[in-house]
Design an enzyme around this catalytic site. Structure first.
Site, PDB file in Angstrom:
ATOM      1  N   ASP A  31       0.839  -1.197   0.000  1.00 13.19           N
ATOM      2  CA  ASP A  31       0.000   0.000   0.000  1.00 13.19           C
ATOM      3  C   ASP A  31       0.875   1.248   0.000  1.00 13.19           C
ATOM      4  O   ASP A  31       2.029   1.190   0.442  1.00 13.19           O
ATOM      5  CB  ASP A  31      -0.893   0.036   1.250  1.00 13.19           C
ATOM      6  CG  ASP A  31      -1.875  -1.116   1.274  1.00 13.19           C
ATOM      7  OD1 ASP A  31      -2.169  -1.663   0.204  1.00 13.19           O
ATOM      8  OD2 ASP A  31      -2.332  -1.454   2.384  1.00 13.19           O
TER       9      ASP A  31
HETATM   10  N1  URA Z   1      -1.334  -5.892   3.858  1.00 17.95           N
HETATM   11  C1  URA Z   1      -1.817  -4.638   3.844  1.00 17.95           C
HETATM   12  O1  URA Z   1      -2.850  -4.350   4.419  1.00 17.95           O
HETATM   13  N2  URA Z   1      -1.102  -3.715   3.182  1.00 17.95           N
HETATM   14  C2  URA Z   1       0.053  -3.962   2.560  1.00 17.95           C
HETATM   15  O2  URA Z   1       0.661  -3.068   1.986  1.00 17.95           O
HETATM   16  C3  URA Z   1       0.548  -5.276   2.579  1.00 17.95           C
HETATM   17  C4  URA Z   1      -0.166  -6.233   3.236  1.00 17.95           C
END
Ligand code: URA
Length: 247
Positions: free
Chosen positions: A103
């Site tokens: 993310d």
């Molecule tokens: N899980 C999440 O919620 N975000 C990420 O970036 C990776 C795994």
């Protein structure tokens, strides 16, 4: 293989730049100056030189990045800076892409490569490659909640996650070499083998908690280099590439 492709794939320059370099009579193949990029060479046998320096064929590049917050795990984005834009110019010709997504606000281990087969193997759901995250939470997690997270938890859309591993990090414990996070009270490591959208955040939401900070520290057997500061990156060593390929 065409000479211009060999040169571009070896990091000499983009196809356009390679054309210019050839025109300037800077490339020799087996001792002779070549200006025609369309000729075919044996990438493993012929001696190709640029400005008298031998160019070794290096079709694949593997980079480990400590991804910073605010940057998108993609090659192009209209709004935000992308991880590939953090790389030096010398990597421009390699068409590198991130292996999977973190993310925008997640930090930590991200592999960038142009090796599609390796990327496919690491991301394939049948391979169950483990991904380990360091997580800071709004509230502490109870043993019962840990059990739920580990055994598979129902997300808001009804899917049940595969089994996971949760390790509570005690206050004051070193956090993957990052001393700035030691004082934070509610922190865990979680290891998952899937890669569902926002998976870790959704897993903790399912137990009425909230992820405040997320950092990936390990993918398969490859650990994030603790000496890489946020936003820094380096090429993988031969040994690390082997480790990744063996997942
Ligand atoms: N899980 C999440 O919620 N975000 C990420 O970036 C990776 C795994």
């Amino acid at each position: 293989m065409r000479l211009d492709r060999f040169l571009a794939n070896s990091g000499v320059g983009t196809r356009k730049e390679v054309k210019e370099i050839l025109k300037k009579r800077k490339i020799k193949v087996n001792g002779s100056i070549i200006i025609d990029g369309s000729i075919h060479i044996d990438e493993n046998g012929d001696v190709v030189e640029s400005n008298e320096k031998r160019i070794l064929y290096k079709p694949f590049v593997y980079i480990m990045m400590n991804k910073p917050d605010g940057v998108i795990s993609a090659t192009e984005d209209k709004e935000h800076k992308t991880v590939t834009k953090l790389l030096e110019d010398k990597y421009r010709t390699y068409s590198l892409f991130p292996v999977g997504r973190l993310d925008i606000d997640t930090e930590g281990l991200l592999i960038l490569t142009n090796d599609g087969i390796l990327a496919h193997n690491l991301l394939s759901p049948v391979k169950h490659v483990e991904k380990k995250y360091y997580v800071e939470l709004k509230k502490p997690v109870s043993s019962l909640e840990i059990e739920k997270l580990e055994n598979g938890i129902e997300l808001e859309n009804g899917t049940i996650t595969k089994s996971a591993k949760v390790e509570v990090v005690k206050n004051g414990d070193t956090v993957h070499g990052d001393f700035t996070r030691e004082k934070f009270p509610n922190k865990v490591y979680i290891t998952i083998t899937e890669g569902k959208y926002h998976q870790v955040k959704r897993m903790f939401k399912a137990i009425n908690n909230k992820v405040l900070y997320l950092k990936r520290v390990k993918m398969g057997k490859l650990e994030l280099d603790k000496t890489l500061k946020i936003g820094e990156y380096r090429e993988l060593t031969e040994k690390e590439i082997e480790i990744l390929k063996k997942q």
